[in-house]
Scaffold this motif. Structure first.
Motif, PDB file in Angstrom:
ATOM      1  N   ALA A   8     -15.365   7.565  -2.561  1.00  0.00           N
ATOM      2  CA  ALA A   8     -16.224   7.296  -3.469  1.00  0.00           C
ATOM      3  C   ALA A   8     -15.903   6.325  -4.698  1.00  0.00           C
ATOM      4  O   ALA A   8     -16.633   5.707  -5.443  1.00  0.00           O
ATOM      5  N   SER A   9     -14.776   5.885  -4.738  1.00  0.00           N
ATOM      6  CA  SER A   9     -13.882   5.247  -5.790  1.00  0.00           C
ATOM      7  C   SER A   9     -12.872   4.186  -5.458  1.00  0.00           C
ATOM      8  O   SER A   9     -11.772   4.320  -5.555  1.00  0.00           O
ATOM      9  N   PRO A  10     -13.372   3.306  -4.425  1.00  0.00           N
ATOM     10  CA  PRO A  10     -12.266   2.427  -3.680  1.00  0.00           C
ATOM     11  C   PRO A  10     -11.646   1.555  -4.771  1.00  0.00           C
ATOM     12  O   PRO A  10     -10.697   0.664  -4.184  1.00  0.00           O
ATOM     13  N   THR A  11     -12.062   1.043  -6.124  1.00  0.00           N
ATOM     14  CA  THR A  11     -11.342   0.127  -6.730  1.00  0.00           C
ATOM     15  C   THR A  11     -10.266   0.906  -7.597  1.00  0.00           C
ATOM     16  O   THR A  11      -9.663   0.398  -8.383  1.00  0.00           O
ATOM     17  N   ILE A  12     -10.106   2.248  -7.670  1.00  0.00           N
ATOM     18  CA  ILE A  12      -8.998   2.834  -8.481  1.00  0.00           C
ATOM     19  C   ILE A  12      -7.655   2.523  -7.923  1.00  0.00           C
ATOM     20  O   ILE A  12      -7.478   2.495  -6.859  1.00  0.00           O
ATOM     21  N   LEU A  43      -5.669   4.416  -1.248  1.00  0.00           N
ATOM     22  CA  LEU A  43      -5.320   4.756  -2.571  1.00  0.00           C
ATOM     23  C   LEU A  43      -3.743   4.395  -2.919  1.00  0.00           C
ATOM     24  O   LEU A  43      -3.447   3.791  -3.875  1.00  0.00           O
ATOM     25  N   LEU A  44      -2.998   4.749  -2.166  1.00  0.00           N
ATOM     26  CA  LEU A  44      -1.528   4.485  -2.551  1.00  0.00           C
ATOM     27  C   LEU A  44      -0.988   2.977  -2.230  1.00  0.00           C
ATOM     28  O   LEU A  44      -0.476   2.457  -2.968  1.00  0.00           O
ATOM     29  N   ASN A  45      -1.916   2.271  -1.337  1.00  0.00           N
ATOM     30  CA  ASN A  45      -1.637   0.651  -1.251  1.00  0.00           C
ATOM     31  C   ASN A  45      -1.928   0.034  -2.718  1.00  0.00           C
ATOM     32  O   ASN A  45      -1.481  -1.150  -2.822  1.00  0.00           O
ATOM     33  N   GLN A  46      -2.940   0.785  -3.341  1.00  0.00           N
ATOM     34  CA  GLN A  46      -3.210  -0.006  -4.675  1.00  0.00           C
ATOM     35  C   GLN A  46      -2.652   0.460  -5.727  1.00  0.00           C
ATOM     36  O   GLN A  46      -2.834   0.109  -7.072  1.00  0.00           O
ATOM     37  N   ALA A  47      -1.495   1.239  -5.617  1.00  0.00           N
ATOM     38  CA  ALA A  47      -0.543   1.823  -6.745  1.00  0.00           C
ATOM     39  C   ALA A  47       0.388   0.802  -7.006  1.00  0.00           C
ATOM     40  O   ALA A  47       0.982   0.359  -6.111  1.00  0.00           O
ATOM     41  N   GLN A  48       0.816   0.789  -8.154  1.00  0.00           N
ATOM     42  CA  GLN A  48       2.583   0.059  -8.475  1.00  0.00           C
ATOM     43  C   GLN A  48       3.464   0.956  -7.879  1.00  0.00           C
ATOM     44  O   GLN A  48       4.330   0.307  -7.263  1.00  0.00           O
ATOM     45  N   TYR A  49       3.656   2.192  -7.785  1.00  0.00           N
ATOM     46  CA  TYR A  49       4.679   2.993  -7.337  1.00  0.00           C
ATOM     47  C   TYR A  49       4.123   4.001  -6.376  1.00  0.00           C
ATOM     48  O   TYR A  49       3.016   4.614  -6.599  1.00  0.00           O
ATOM     49  N   GLN A  50       4.692   4.063  -5.083  1.00  0.00           N
ATOM     50  CA  GLN A  50       4.303   5.110  -4.246  1.00  0.00           C
ATOM     51  C   GLN A  50       5.402   6.273  -4.012  1.00  0.00           C
ATOM     52  O   GLN A  50       6.535   5.811  -4.028  1.00  0.00           O
ATOM     53  N   VAL A  51       4.660   7.511  -4.343  1.00  0.00           N
ATOM     54  CA  VAL A  51       5.810   8.582  -4.013  1.00  0.00           C
ATOM     55  C   VAL A  51       5.253   9.389  -2.800  1.00  0.00           C
ATOM     56  O   VAL A  51       4.231   9.718  -2.510  1.00  0.00           O
ATOM     57  N   MET A  52       6.109   9.501  -1.922  1.00  0.00           N
ATOM     58  CA  MET A  52       6.155  10.164  -0.763  1.00  0.00           C
ATOM     59  C   MET A  52       6.931  11.666  -0.186  1.00  0.00           C
ATOM     60  O   MET A  52       7.927  11.560  -0.280  1.00  0.00           O
ATOM     61  N   ASN A  53       6.205  12.598   0.345  1.00  0.00           N
ATOM     62  CA  ASN A  53       6.963  13.649   0.903  1.00  0.00           C
ATOM     63  C   ASN A  53       7.821  13.247   2.021  1.00  0.00           C
ATOM     64  O   ASN A  53       6.948  13.372   3.226  1.00  0.00           O
ATOM     65  N   GLY A  54       9.000  13.021   2.013  1.00  0.00           N
ATOM     66  CA  GLY A  54       9.796  12.708   3.140  1.00  0.00           C
ATOM     67  C   GLY A  54      10.088  14.050   4.296  1.00  0.00           C
ATOM     68  O   GLY A  54      10.648  13.891   5.360  1.00  0.00           O
ATOM     69  N   ASP A  55       9.576  15.180   3.590  1.00  0.00           N
ATOM     70  CA  ASP A  55       9.714  16.369   4.483  1.00  0.00           C
ATOM     71  C   ASP A  55       8.292  16.718   5.386  1.00  0.00           C
ATOM     72  O   ASP A  55       8.437  17.407   6.260  1.00  0.00           O
TER      73      ASP A  55
END
Length: 286
Positions: A8-12, A43-55
């Motif tokens: 519902a918020s594709p521009t965030i 959403l993550l592709n539009q962020a400056q930094y991505q943080v991911m759970n490697g586990d």
């Protein structure tokens, strides 16, 4: 943000986006796992930094899609898929700097250690001071409805994990507490693989008290697996009362509400369900 909110918020476009875990959910809306993944990934592709759970097993398979991401792992630096934060000698470490001891976190479970890593990493990316992070972790009381400790009655801990609305979340919750456990489960069942959840019930639950629309279905699944210590109690009031009756008889360490279901058959949302459980538990204590 939920997948519904992202749709519902594709521009965030946040400065920092965090992906904590990925398991099959909401497939009645999104139909396929790939569709569900794509919505989250947007959403993550539009962020400056991505943080991911490697586990997380699924996210770990997607490392090639996230070349610039920061990763976390409770299994140490050697297990990191890329740069990021990890646990070492009982400390949260980011960029070779020890930030806070894990023992300062009051919340139980390896998944909460994963959450701690992602929170610390995000805070450092946001230029928050190391001392402020350590103080926040030391004083954080926990989150309502997520393995929330309600009270201790007759040496039995009553824990509210109402947010566990699917099998994977409920398995994590059950794995995180001390056995023997009296488990309260049921509600509005979701589609998913219950195998791991049922295996954990066999390992840790002395009794399973079933509520809501899923009670009959869960009884059948448990019986098919060879587990015979389940009981249909239908409502939360009866579940808490029955758990209190059974506690000493089964030497329970914990009474855990971790439903593995949505709440909509009996409650407006999981928060209302957890609030009702909390109220009933607190009424046990003089």
């Amino acid at each position: 943000l939920s997948s519904y909110q992202i749709e519902a918020s594709p521009t965030i476009a946040p400065k920092i986006a965090v992906w904590t875990t990925f398991t099959p959910d909401h497939l009645s809306r999104h139909y396929t796992l790939e569709n569900y993944y794509s919505i989250k990934a947007h959403l993550l592709n539009q962020a400056q930094y991505q943080v991911m759970n490697g586990d997380d097993p699924y996210l770990r398979q997607t490392v090639d899609r996230w070349q610039n991401a920061y990763w976390t792992s409770v299994a140490g630096k050697a297990n990191l898929p890329g740069r990021g934060a990890y646990l070492e000698n009982g400390w949260v470490v980011f960029q070779d700097e020890a930030i806070v001891p894990v023992s300062d976190l009051r919340m139980v479970g390896a998944h909460n250690q994963q959450n701690l890593l992602m929170a610390v990493l995000t805070a450092r990316l946001a230029d928050i001071d190391k001392a402020a992070i350590a103080e926040a972790v030391r004083t954080f009381p926990g989150v309502a409805h997520r393995l929330e400790h309600i009270c201790t009655w007759n040496d039995i801990d009553f824990i509210n994990d109402s947010k566990a609305t699917n099998y994977d979340a409920a398995q994590v919750g059950l794995s995180s507490v001390e056995a023997p456990v009296i488990l309260i489960a049921g509600g509005d069942a979701k589609t998913g693989d219950d195998t791991g959840w049922i295996e954990t019930i066999h390992a840790k639950a002395a009794k399973v008290l079933l509520i809501g629309d899923a009670a009959t279905r869960f009884t059948q699944r448990l019986q098919e697996s060879g587990y015979v210590e389940s009981e249909v109690v239908e409502t939360m009031d009866r579940a808490v009362s029955r758990a209190a009756e059974l506690g000493r008889a089964v030497n329970a360490k914990v009474v855990l509400l971790s439903p593995a279901c949505a709440s909509f058959d009996q409650y407006a949302n999981f928060e209302q369900r957890g609030d009702h459980f909390r109220q009933l538990c607190q009424e046990l204590v003089p």
